[in-house]
Design a protein around this motif. Structure first.
Motif, PDB file in Angstrom:
ATOM      1  N   GLY A 126       6.875  81.605  25.278  1.00 55.91           N
ATOM      2  CA  GLY A 126       5.529  82.694  24.032  1.00 55.91           C
ATOM      3  C   GLY A 126       6.275  82.379  22.504  1.00 55.91           C
ATOM      4  O   GLY A 126       6.211  80.706  22.558  1.00 55.91           O
ATOM      5  N   ASP A 127       5.389  83.339  21.928  1.00 57.37           N
ATOM      6  CA  ASP A 127       4.757  82.765  20.470  1.00 57.37           C
ATOM      7  C   ASP A 127       6.284  82.044  19.633  1.00 57.37           C
ATOM      8  O   ASP A 127       7.290  82.274  19.794  1.00 57.37           O
ATOM      9  CB  ASP A 127       4.710  84.223  19.392  1.00 57.37           C
ATOM     10  CG  ASP A 127       3.730  85.230  19.708  1.00 57.37           C
ATOM     11  OD1 ASP A 127       3.264  85.095  21.595  1.00 57.37           O
ATOM     12  OD2 ASP A 127       3.007  85.952  19.263  1.00 57.37           O
ATOM     13  N   ILE A 128       4.913  81.322  19.513  1.00 57.00           N
ATOM     14  CA  ILE A 128       6.294  79.946  18.455  1.00 57.00           C
ATOM     15  C   ILE A 128       6.213  80.169  16.744  1.00 57.00           C
ATOM     16  O   ILE A 128       6.914  80.060  15.375  1.00 57.00           O
ATOM     17  CB  ILE A 128       5.831  78.490  18.824  1.00 57.00           C
ATOM     18  CG1 ILE A 128       6.181  78.088  19.656  1.00 57.00           C
ATOM     19  CG2 ILE A 128       6.900  77.692  17.868  1.00 57.00           C
ATOM     20  CD1 ILE A 128       5.669  77.094  21.082  1.00 57.00           C
ATOM     21  N   GLY A 166       0.390  80.684  23.980  1.00 59.09           N
ATOM     22  CA  GLY A 166      -0.392  80.798  23.035  1.00 59.09           C
ATOM     23  C   GLY A 166       0.589  80.973  21.466  1.00 59.09           C
ATOM     24  O   GLY A 166       1.129  80.921  21.103  1.00 59.09           O
ATOM     25  N   ASP A 167      -0.112  81.325  19.972  1.00 56.71           N
ATOM     26  CA  ASP A 167       0.136  81.540  19.165  1.00 56.71           C
ATOM     27  C   ASP A 167       1.454  80.476  18.763  1.00 56.71           C
ATOM     28  O   ASP A 167       2.645  80.749  18.638  1.00 56.71           O
ATOM     29  CB  ASP A 167       1.329  82.816  19.166  1.00 56.71           C
ATOM     30  CG  ASP A 167      -0.168  84.359  18.600  1.00 56.71           C
ATOM     31  OD1 ASP A 167      -1.458  83.393  19.216  1.00 56.71           O
ATOM     32  OD2 ASP A 167       0.259  84.875  18.684  1.00 56.71           O
ATOM     33  N   TYR A 168       0.849  78.985  18.678  1.00 61.21           N
ATOM     34  CA  TYR A 168       1.307  78.084  17.836  1.00 61.21           C
ATOM     35  C   TYR A 168       1.732  77.735  16.788  1.00 61.21           C
ATOM     36  O   TYR A 168       2.908  77.301  15.417  1.00 61.21           O
ATOM     37  CB  TYR A 168       0.592  76.647  18.691  1.00 61.21           C
ATOM     38  CG  TYR A 168       0.732  76.573  19.516  1.00 61.21           C
ATOM     39  CD1 TYR A 168       1.252  76.958  20.855  1.00 61.21           C
ATOM     40  CD2 TYR A 168      -0.685  76.944  20.587  1.00 61.21           C
ATOM     41  CE1 TYR A 168       1.516  77.299  22.148  1.00 61.21           C
ATOM     42  CE2 TYR A 168      -0.988  77.121  21.796  1.00 61.21           C
ATOM     43  CZ  TYR A 168       0.141  77.174  22.059  1.00 61.21           C
ATOM     44  OH  TYR A 168      -0.388  76.998  23.463  1.00 61.21           O
ATOM     45  N   GLY A 182      -3.922  81.590  22.450  1.00 64.06           N
ATOM     46  CA  GLY A 182      -3.279  82.543  21.870  1.00 64.06           C
ATOM     47  C   GLY A 182      -4.038  83.806  20.989  1.00 64.06           C
ATOM     48  O   GLY A 182      -5.535  82.702  20.471  1.00 64.06           O
ATOM     49  N   ASN A 183      -3.802  84.648  19.809  1.00 63.10           N
ATOM     50  CA  ASN A 183      -5.012  85.637  19.658  1.00 63.10           C
ATOM     51  C   ASN A 183      -4.672  84.518  17.957  1.00 63.10           C
ATOM     52  O   ASN A 183      -5.976  84.871  17.596  1.00 63.10           O
ATOM     53  CB  ASN A 183      -4.917  86.824  19.271  1.00 63.10           C
ATOM     54  CG  ASN A 183      -3.229  86.848  18.488  1.00 63.10           C
ATOM     55  OD1 ASN A 183      -2.771  85.951  18.624  1.00 63.10           O
ATOM     56  ND2 ASN A 183      -3.919  87.733  17.266  1.00 63.10           N
ATOM     57  N   HIS A 184      -3.988  83.898  17.242  1.00 64.00           N
ATOM     58  CA  HIS A 184      -3.894  82.751  15.745  1.00 64.00           C
ATOM     59  C   HIS A 184      -4.871  81.389  16.302  1.00 64.00           C
ATOM     60  O   HIS A 184      -4.911  81.284  15.384  1.00 64.00           O
ATOM     61  CB  HIS A 184      -2.280  82.512  16.089  1.00 64.00           C
ATOM     62  CG  HIS A 184      -2.097  83.542  15.181  1.00 64.00           C
ATOM     63  ND1 HIS A 184      -1.900  84.131  14.002  1.00 64.00           N
ATOM     64  CD2 HIS A 184      -1.699  84.862  15.855  1.00 64.00           C
ATOM     65  CE1 HIS A 184      -1.535  85.109  13.407  1.00 64.00           C
ATOM     66  NE2 HIS A 184      -1.374  86.051  14.388  1.00 64.00           N
ATOM     67  N   GLU A 185      -5.096  81.463  17.463  1.00 68.65           N
ATOM     68  CA  GLU A 185      -5.204  79.637  17.904  1.00 68.65           C
ATOM     69  C   GLU A 185      -6.722  80.235  18.057  1.00 68.65           C
ATOM     70  O   GLU A 185      -8.361  79.933  18.842  1.00 68.65           O
ATOM     71  CB  GLU A 185      -5.407  79.134  18.512  1.00 68.65           C
ATOM     72  CG  GLU A 185      -3.575  78.499  19.463  1.00 68.65           C
ATOM     73  CD  GLU A 185      -2.794  79.524  18.829  1.00 68.65           C
ATOM     74  OE1 GLU A 185      -1.441  79.150  18.327  1.00 68.65           O
ATOM     75  OE2 GLU A 185      -2.599  80.664  19.918  1.00 68.65           O
ATOM     76  N   ALA A 226       2.709  87.188  25.916  1.00 64.99           N
ATOM     77  CA  ALA A 226       3.511  87.044  24.569  1.00 64.99           C
ATOM     78  C   ALA A 226       2.842  88.185  23.694  1.00 64.99           C
ATOM     79  O   ALA A 226       3.516  89.105  24.553  1.00 64.99           O
ATOM     80  CB  ALA A 226       3.549  85.944  24.373  1.00 64.99           C
ATOM     81  N   HIS A 227       2.913  87.176  23.031  1.00 70.09           N
ATOM     82  CA  HIS A 227       2.489  87.932  21.648  1.00 70.09           C
ATOM     83  C   HIS A 227       2.843  89.289  20.811  1.00 70.09           C
ATOM     84  O   HIS A 227       2.322  89.414  19.836  1.00 70.09           O
ATOM     85  CB  HIS A 227       0.693  88.808  22.124  1.00 70.09           C
ATOM     86  CG  HIS A 227      -0.179  89.786  21.638  1.00 70.09           C
ATOM     87  ND1 HIS A 227      -0.559  88.799  20.748  1.00 70.09           N
ATOM     88  CD2 HIS A 227      -1.190  90.928  21.524  1.00 70.09           C
ATOM     89  CE1 HIS A 227      -1.665  89.653  19.439  1.00 70.09           C
ATOM     90  NE2 HIS A 227      -1.915  90.961  20.414  1.00 70.09           N
ATOM     91  N   GLN A 228       4.116  90.548  21.451  1.00 71.35           N
ATOM     92  CA  GLN A 228       4.523  91.054  20.720  1.00 71.35           C
ATOM     93  C   GLN A 228       6.463  90.738  19.939  1.00 71.35           C
ATOM     94  O   GLN A 228       6.890  89.826  21.649  1.00 71.35           O
ATOM     95  CB  GLN A 228       4.731  92.748  21.424  1.00 71.35           C
ATOM     96  CG  GLN A 228       3.217  93.374  21.446  1.00 71.35           C
ATOM     97  CD  GLN A 228       3.474  94.002  22.264  1.00 71.35           C
ATOM     98  OE1 GLN A 228       3.271  94.671  23.440  1.00 71.35           O
ATOM     99  NE2 GLN A 228       3.268  95.820  21.336  1.00 71.35           N
TER     100      GLN A 228
HETATM  101 MN   LIG Z   1      -0.160  86.841  19.026  1.00 67.33          MN
END
Ligand SMILES: [Mn+2]
Length: 467
Positions: free
Chosen positions: A84-86, A112-114, A144-147, A273-275
């Motif tokens: 999940g998120d890193i 995602g969300d690296y 992820g949404n941060h990419e 992931a995400h939360q």
């Molecule tokens: Mn996220």
């Protein structure tokens, strides 16, 4: 490689190895012509070593060529570790790779969300890209949404990439993000995405209709895959979809649409992931305690933002079994918030001291007897002024004392703010959390649950779609 020299032998923390003195050499990095030695890269970065710009550009360009050709929905097989998120927690990424096993032996699916929040986002990207070149099929990096440009600009990654390299490197990393696939089906049983499902996702074929090579939009299927969240356990039973108020974009989804999609494709669960989760994962068992989860949330950044006190976890699928591996935070090098250098950070402290000295000198200039050592701003000021008035030097002294008092106040505030920054640390990369709230701060007694709940509450604003 030779570590940084310590000619005066005055290194303060001798237990920490000095960083390498030079950026990684091409000979050491590209041992096998076109493939980077990812373990060499990992260890070099772990020691806070640097890479050369050309090396990072080459990593990006090579990975771009690979991911560009990947379908938007990737298929993967067991054994596999789903991460999940890193969020820039490089030392925890290294730890999880150790724990879950060599990529030679197990596949890796990253959800995602690296980047962003954590201050080692560039290191995370470099290591993941190096791994991807070594094992193009065994390692898949979803988006992820941060990419994207919007998030990395709003949070910390853009600044970090430019500070460590330059704008061109940042833009090239964004191009790599643009090419990342959006979803995966694992072992024909699990649908994996960063956020969740969408009202526009009636069947998995629709994923191929997305033009993913762009900045993600603010609504629709593409957006929901990256942003959606599952409803909480009671609401999930009653509601299909509702607006995602926590994110101020996308939806929250319930049992019915998940069930429908899973049944249609003969799948067992949605893995996402995400939360952040206090245990690093959550099984959304919407058919009762002992039922198989419809949705599994995985979060792989322990003690998120150095503040949440949460555990992290990865999901392992192996021999037809599903298991969770949990882990705690690994130690990482200390950095001042916002990466301020020590000199700038400590200037107000120095100024505060100098002014305190100046204050004493002035006080002595007036009279030796009725001087008060402490705060000029209060009683002392009037006392000083009174004494000064009585003497003949009224005008000059009065002005001097006043301006010193004013300077004293300014530097006190600056100093206090810098001290406060230390407490907030990575929590508010852009100062978006009211500092007062944070100062009320951690509960006096260490209580992980309370701390986690409080961190989540204070950090709420950073989970939203930045406007
Ligand atoms: Mn996220």
């Amino acid at each position: 490689m030779e570590p940084l020299l310590d000619p005066c032998n005055d290194r303060q923390v001798t237990s920490v190895e000095p960083p390498p003195s030079l950026p990684l050499s091409d000979e050491a990095m590209w041992s096998d012509m076109d493939v980077p030695d990812w373990e060499v890269v990992r260890d070099h970065l772990k020691k806070e070593g640097k890479l050369q710009k050309e090396q990072v550009m080459r990593l990006c360009e090579t990975v771009l060529e690979i991911t560009k050709k990947e379908p938007t929905l990737v298929h993967m097989e067991e054994p596999i570790c789903i991460v999940g998120d890193i969020h820039g927690q490089y030392y925890d990424l290294c730890h999880l790779l150790e724990k879950a096993g060599k990529p030679k032996k197990i596949n890796y699916l990253f959800l995602g969300d690296y980047v962003d929040r954590g201050i080692f986002s560039m290191e995370v990207v470099i290591l993941l890209l190096s791994l991807k070149i070594n094992y193009p099929e065994k390692i898949v990096l979803l988006r992820g949404n941060h990419e994207c440009r919007n998030m990395t600009q709003h949070f910390t990654f853009r600044e970090e990439a430019i500070r460590k390299f330059d704008e061109e490197v940042y833009q090239t990393v964004m191009d790599v993000f643009d090419a990342m696939p959006l979803a995966a089906v694992v072992s024909k049983k699990y649908l994996a995405v960063h956020g969740g499902i969408s009202p526009d996702l009636k069947k998995l074929d629709s994923l191929e209709s997305i033009n993913r090579f762009t900045e993600p939009p603010t609504d629709g299927l593409f957006c929901d895959l990256l942003w959606a969240d599952p409803l909480d356990d009671t609401e999930a039973l009653e509601c299909d979809y509702r607006d995602n108020q926590d994110r101020e974009c996308s939806y929250m989804f319930g049992r019915k649409p998940v069930k429908k999609l899973l049944e249609k494709h003969d799948l067992m669960s949605v893995v996402r992931a995400h939360q952040v989760q206090i245990d690093g994962y959550k099984m959304h068992r919407w058919d009762g305690e002992s039922s198989f989860p419809y949705v599994v949330t995985i979060f792989s950044a322990p003690n998120y933002c150095d503040y949440y006190s949460n555990k992290a976890a990865v999901l392992i699928l192996k021999d037809d079994k599903i298991s969770i591996k949990q882990y705690d935070q690994s130690e990482h090098p200390y950095f001042l918030p916002d990466q301020i250098d020590v000199f700038s950070w400590s200037l107000p402290f120095l100024a505060d001291k100098v002014i305190t000295m100046l204050k004493s000198l002035l006080e002595h200039g007036i009279t030796d007897e009725d001087m008060v050592d402490e705060d000029l701003e209060s009683e002392a000021v009037s006392k000083v002024l009174e004494t000064a008035e009585r003497s003949k030097k009224v005008g000059v002294i009065k002005m001097k004392v006043k301006s010193v008092a004013r300077m004293h106040k300014i530097f006190r505030t600056l100093k206090d703010e810098n001290e406060l920054l230390l407490q907030i640390k990575g929590m508010a990369p852009d100062g978006k959390i009211p500092k007062g709230l944070l100062l009320e701060g951690r509960p006096a007694i260490r209580d992980t649950f309370k701390e986690f709940a409080q961190a989540k509450k204070l950090d709420e604003v950073n989970e939203r779609y930045p406007k």
